[in-house]
Design a protein around this motif. Structure first.
Motif, short mmCIF file in Angstrom:
data_model
loop_
_atom_site.label_atom_id
_atom_site.label_comp_id
_atom_site.label_asym_id
_atom_site.label_seq_id
_atom_site.Cartn_x
_atom_site.Cartn_y
_atom_site.Cartn_z
N VAL A 1 -0.64 -10.32 -0.45
CA VAL A 1 0.69 -10.68 -0.96
C VAL A 1 0.68 -12.17 -1.27
O VAL A 1 0.26 -12.98 -0.45
CB VAL A 1 1.79 -10.35 0.08
CG1 VAL A 1 3.15 -10.77 -0.44
CG2 VAL A 1 1.77 -8.87 0.42
N ALA B 1 1.94 -8.50 -5.23
CA ALA B 1 0.97 -8.07 -4.23
C ALA B 1 -0.15 -7.30 -4.93
O ALA B 1 0.09 -6.60 -5.91
CB ALA B 1 1.64 -7.18 -3.18
N THR C 1 5.06 -5.35 -6.87
CA THR C 1 5.88 -6.45 -6.33
C THR C 1 5.72 -6.51 -4.81
O THR C 1 5.44 -5.52 -4.15
CB THR C 1 7.37 -6.25 -6.66
OG1 THR C 1 7.85 -5.08 -6.02
CG2 THR C 1 7.59 -6.18 -8.17
N ALA C 2 5.90 -7.71 -4.28
CA ALA C 2 5.86 -7.89 -2.83
C ALA C 2 7.00 -7.11 -2.18
O ALA C 2 6.85 -6.59 -1.07
CB ALA C 2 5.95 -9.38 -2.49
N ASP C 3 8.15 -7.03 -2.88
CA ASP C 3 9.27 -6.23 -2.37
C ASP C 3 8.87 -4.77 -2.19
O ASP C 3 9.24 -4.13 -1.20
CB ASP C 3 10.47 -6.31 -3.32
CG ASP C 3 11.24 -7.61 -3.19
OD1 ASP C 3 11.04 -8.33 -2.20
OD2 ASP C 3 12.04 -7.89 -4.10
N VAL D 1 5.92 -3.59 -1.54
CA VAL D 1 5.05 -3.50 -0.35
C VAL D 1 5.91 -3.41 0.91
O VAL D 1 5.66 -2.57 1.79
CB VAL D 1 4.08 -4.70 -0.27
CG1 VAL D 1 3.34 -4.72 1.06
CG2 VAL D 1 3.10 -4.66 -1.42
N ARG D 2 6.93 -4.24 0.98
CA ARG D 2 7.81 -4.24 2.16
C ARG D 2 8.63 -2.96 2.24
O ARG D 2 8.77 -2.36 3.30
CB ARG D 2 8.71 -5.47 2.14
CG ARG D 2 7.96 -6.77 2.46
CD ARG D 2 8.90 -7.95 2.60
NE ARG D 2 9.45 -8.41 1.34
CZ ARG D 2 8.83 -9.24 0.50
NH1 ARG D 2 7.64 -9.72 0.81
NH2 ARG D 2 9.39 -9.61 -0.62
N GLU D 3 9.19 -2.53 1.11
CA GLU D 3 10.02 -1.32 1.09
C GLU D 3 9.21 -0.07 1.46
O GLU D 3 9.71 0.80 2.17
CB GLU D 3 10.66 -1.13 -0.28
CG GLU D 3 11.78 -2.10 -0.57
CD GLU D 3 12.28 -2.01 -2.00
OE1 GLU D 3 12.03 -0.99 -2.67
OE2 GLU D 3 12.94 -2.97 -2.44
N ARG E 1 6.55 -0.16 3.23
CA ARG E 1 5.91 -0.45 4.52
C ARG E 1 4.41 -0.16 4.45
O ARG E 1 3.86 0.50 5.33
CB ARG E 1 6.57 0.33 5.64
CG ARG E 1 8.01 -0.06 5.86
CD ARG E 1 8.59 0.62 7.08
NE ARG E 1 9.96 0.19 7.28
CZ ARG E 1 10.98 1.03 7.33
NH1 ARG E 1 10.81 2.31 7.23
NH2 ARG E 1 12.20 0.56 7.53
N LYS F 1 0.48 -0.43 4.74
CA LYS F 1 -0.40 -1.00 5.75
C LYS F 1 -1.84 -0.62 5.41
O LYS F 1 -2.11 0.44 4.85
CB LYS F 1 -0.06 -0.44 7.13
CG LYS F 1 1.28 -0.87 7.66
CD LYS F 1 1.50 -0.34 9.06
CE LYS F 1 2.81 -0.80 9.62
NZ LYS F 1 3.95 -0.08 9.18
#
Length: 136
Positions: A85, A90, A106-108, A110-112, A114, A116
Motif C-alpha cells: 500500500v 495498493a 485503491t488502498a480503500d 484493500v481496507r474494505e 480486509r 491479508k
C-alpha cells in the motif's frame, strides 16, 4: 536473488499453521535454506510450488461458488502473496498455479475487503484484448 520467506510468513501465505509448515520442512516436503544462525528461510519458488496444493481443490465451477456470482468467466483462483500500500493505491500480487498476477486497486478497497497475505482470492480479468507472444 530470490525472495526468501521466514517460516511464519510462508505459513501465512500458504494458509497453514506454523507448526505444520515446520513439519513440512523437517519431513522434506518443503525445501528451505538455512541462515548462518541456523534459521530456516523458504524460497519463493518453493511457496509457489506448494500453492496449488494448499488452494481450494475442485472444479472451477465449485471454487467459484465461494464468491459472488459474476458474469465474467475469466476468474483465476489463487492466494495473495503480497500487498503493498502506497498512498491512495495498493499493489496486490496473487499466485495462481505458480504464476503471479498483479493488480493495482485503491488502498480503500484493500481496507474494505480486509485483504491479508495468504488469503484465498479470485482475480477477475475483464479485458477486450489478450495478446499472445511467442518466445524467440
Amino acid at each position: 536473488m530470490p525472495k526468501l520467506y521466514t517460516p511464519r510468513e510462508a505459513a501465512q501465505v500458504l494458509g497453514v499453521s506454523y507448526a505444520s509448515l515446520k513439519q513440512w520442512i523437517y519431513n522434506g516436503k518443503l525445501k528451505s535454506v538455512q541462515t548462518a544462525g541456523g534459521h530456516h528461510r523458504i524460497p519463493e519458488a518453493e511457496i509457489d510450488r506448494m500453492l496449488p496444493r494448499a488452494a481450494v481443490k475442485g472444479k472451477p465451477e465449485k471454487t467459484r461458488r465461494m464468491y459472488r456470482r459474476v458474469s465474467g468467466r475469466n476468474q483465476l483462483t489463487g492466494r495473495i502473496t503480497e500487498i503493498k500500500v502506497n498512498g491512495l493505491l495498493a499493489q496486490i500480487t496473487l499466485s495462481v498455479s505458480g504464476q503471479h498476477i498483479t493488480s493495482i486497486i485503491t488502498a480503500d478497497a484493500v481496507r474494505e475487503l480486509r485483504l491479508k497475505t495468504g488469503q484465498l482470492a479470485v482475480a477477475l480479468i475483464k479485458s477486450t484484448e489478450v495478446m499472445i507472444v511467442l518466445p524467440d
